[in-house]
Design an enzyme around this catalytic site. Structure first.
Site, PDB file in Angstrom:
ATOM      1  N   LYS A  33      14.066  36.516 -23.068  1.00 17.58           N
ATOM      2  CA  LYS A  33      15.038  36.424 -24.164  1.00 17.58           C
ATOM      3  C   LYS A  33      16.118  37.498 -23.999  1.00 17.58           C
ATOM      4  O   LYS A  33      15.930  38.467 -23.267  1.00 17.58           O
ATOM      5  CB  LYS A  33      14.327  36.581 -25.504  1.00 17.58           C
ATOM      6  N   TYR A 244      35.639  65.260 -30.361  1.00 10.99           N
ATOM      7  CA  TYR A 244      35.967  64.913 -31.744  1.00 10.99           C
ATOM      8  C   TYR A 244      35.304  65.886 -32.713  1.00 10.99           C
ATOM      9  O   TYR A 244      34.136  66.252 -32.560  1.00 10.99           O
ATOM     10  CB  TYR A 244      35.481  63.505 -32.063  1.00 10.99           C
ATOM     11  N   MET A 291      33.862  56.764 -27.585  1.00 13.31           N
ATOM     12  CA  MET A 291      33.717  55.348 -27.255  1.00 13.31           C
ATOM     13  C   MET A 291      33.620  55.140 -25.749  1.00 13.31           C
ATOM     14  O   MET A 291      32.807  54.339 -25.275  1.00 13.31           O
ATOM     15  CB  MET A 291      34.909  54.552 -27.819  1.00 13.31           C
TER      16      MET A 291
HETATM   17  C1  PLP Z   1       9.671  39.636 -27.431  1.00 14.50           C
HETATM   18  C2  PLP Z   1       8.329  39.017 -27.582  1.00 14.50           C
HETATM   19  C3  PLP Z   1       7.312  39.243 -26.629  1.00 14.50           C
HETATM   20  C4  PLP Z   1       7.459  40.240 -25.499  1.00 14.50           C
HETATM   21  O1  PLP Z   1       7.205  41.533 -26.015  1.00 14.50           O
HETATM   22  P1  PLP Z   1       7.205  42.832 -25.095  1.00 14.50           P
HETATM   23  O2  PLP Z   1       6.774  43.928 -26.013  1.00 14.50           O
HETATM   24  O3  PLP Z   1       8.598  43.013 -24.617  1.00 14.50           O
HETATM   25  O4  PLP Z   1       6.260  42.601 -23.978  1.00 14.50           O
HETATM   26  C5  PLP Z   1       6.132  38.524 -26.750  1.00 14.50           C
HETATM   27  N1  PLP Z   1       5.936  37.673 -27.797  1.00 14.50           N
HETATM   28  C6  PLP Z   1       6.876  37.473 -28.750  1.00 14.50           C
HETATM   29  C7  PLP Z   1       6.600  36.523 -29.860  1.00 14.50           C
HETATM   30  C8  PLP Z   1       8.088  38.146 -28.689  1.00 14.50           C
HETATM   31  O5  PLP Z   1       9.014  37.946 -29.638  1.00 14.50           O
END
Ligand code: PLP
Length: 347
Positions: A33, A244, A291
């Protein structure tokens, strides 16, 4: 060219996948993801492709891009966000989660024979998922559909902390509710893989471990190094301030380096001293992060020069320790790196 780069080690990624697989007999779902936790590249995908049996993403767009690269199962972690999404699921053979009863509506209008449904039980995280009673009701509803398979799933809230008793409570709850069913089961993210063998079940779901964000104590290697070049060095006298709001004041005559990286590159904003490494030596930042620039106090050092690399983090330290000094977590350091930082993939 502005030299601000994230180096990404493909051999470290490969090492991490091997380490993860050595810890479990379950099949491995690669969690990719958020654009592979911010690190996507075709070569990265190829290495993961060789080591996982399925993938997980969050958005349909992510799933569609990935579908062009793989024929393996792709799970939508949050399932549909609106009923229309089932059309895309049907056309692209996606797996999907059902975490809420509204997602069951209209399901039977679609041909989902190439999809697995991942039914999510809330075992104590209280984020997504059905309570026990509604879980069993939902399971009855999906059992009569013409689908490829059913996976029963849950998610651990505290898996990175082995000593937290809530983990075992969640695992027990998951077993209690699902033990009478022979469907595939899945509960463990990376923390669950390393800390709770009893949470592995049939499919494990590593994310951060693959990308080297944590768990060096188990053999995970950092996959990334973030660095940028010094573009200018100023001399300041004792009592003069820099940056800054003049938040940092020289205690003695000092050289101050300006480095081409700022919060728009994805570094967390800070105004207190952070450590960086220049030519193997430790230095401290001076004043507020801008920035596009970071200032580093070189003190009386007269060897560091314009063009030298400044490492914000490297391949030597567990990224979760670096994250601590920025008062954040390694997940956020990785996923926040902005697109103007060049990504260079190395062996
Ligand atoms: C993001 C996610 C994972 C992976 O988690 P990690 O801690 O990065 O290994 C597994 N299961 C679900 C449902 C997630 O949202």
């Amino acid at each position: 060219m502005r030299r601000t780069e994230l180096q990404i080690s493909l051999s470290a990624l490969e090492n991490n996948l091997k380490v993860i697989k050595s810890f479990t007999n379950a099949s491995v779902q690669g969690v990719v993801k958020a654009n592979f936790y911010g690190l996507f590249d075709d070569r990265m995908h190829e290495i993961i492709e060789q080591n996982v049996e399925s993938y997980a993403v969050v958005t349909i767009d992510e799933a569609l891009s990935l579908r062009k690269l793989t024929s393996k199962p792709i799970l939508l972690f949050q399932g549909v966000h609106e009923q229309n999404d089932y059309k895309m699921i049907e056309e692209n053979n996606l797996d999907f989660t059902i975490h809420s009863s509204w997602q069951l509506k209209g399901l039977s209008d679609f041909n989902l024979e190439n999809s697995r449904i991942w039914l999510k039980l809330n075992t104590g995280m209280n984020r997504l998922g059905f309570n026990d009673k509604d879980f069993l009701i939902a399971l009855k509803e999906i059992e009569i559909l013409n689908i490829k398979d059913i996976v029963l799933m849950s998610h651990l809230a505290s898996s990175e902390t082995k000593s937290n008793p809530n983990n075992l409570k969640q695992i027990k709850k998951f077993i209690d509710v699902t033990k009478k069913f022979s469907y595939l089961k899945s509960m463990a993210n990376t923390g669950g893989i390393f800390n709770f063998k009893e949470a592995h079940f049939d499919i494990v779901r590593p994310g951060i471990g693959m990308y080297g964000g944590k768990y060096s104590e188990f053999g995970i290697k950092p996959v990334t190094k973030l660095r940028s070049k010094i573009i200018s060095i100023n001399k300041v006298r004792k009592g003069e301030s820099v940056g800054y709001d003049g938040m940092w004041t020289a205690q003695e005559s000092s050289r101050v380096a300006a480095v081409g990286i700022g919060y728009a590159d994805g570094l967390p904003f800070f105004s207190s001293e952070k450590t960086v490494i220049i030519n193997g030596e430790k230095f401290y930042t001076a004043g507020m992060l801008s920035m596009d620039l970071m200032l580093v106090n070189l003190g009386i050092n007269d060897k560091v020069k314009v063009g030298d690399w400044v490492d914000i983090w490297g391949f030597e330290n567990d990224l979760s320790n670096i994250a601590q000094q920025f008062e954040t977590i390694s997940y956020k350091l990785l996923t926040n790196i902005s697109s103007r930082v060049s990504k260079n993939y190395i062996e």
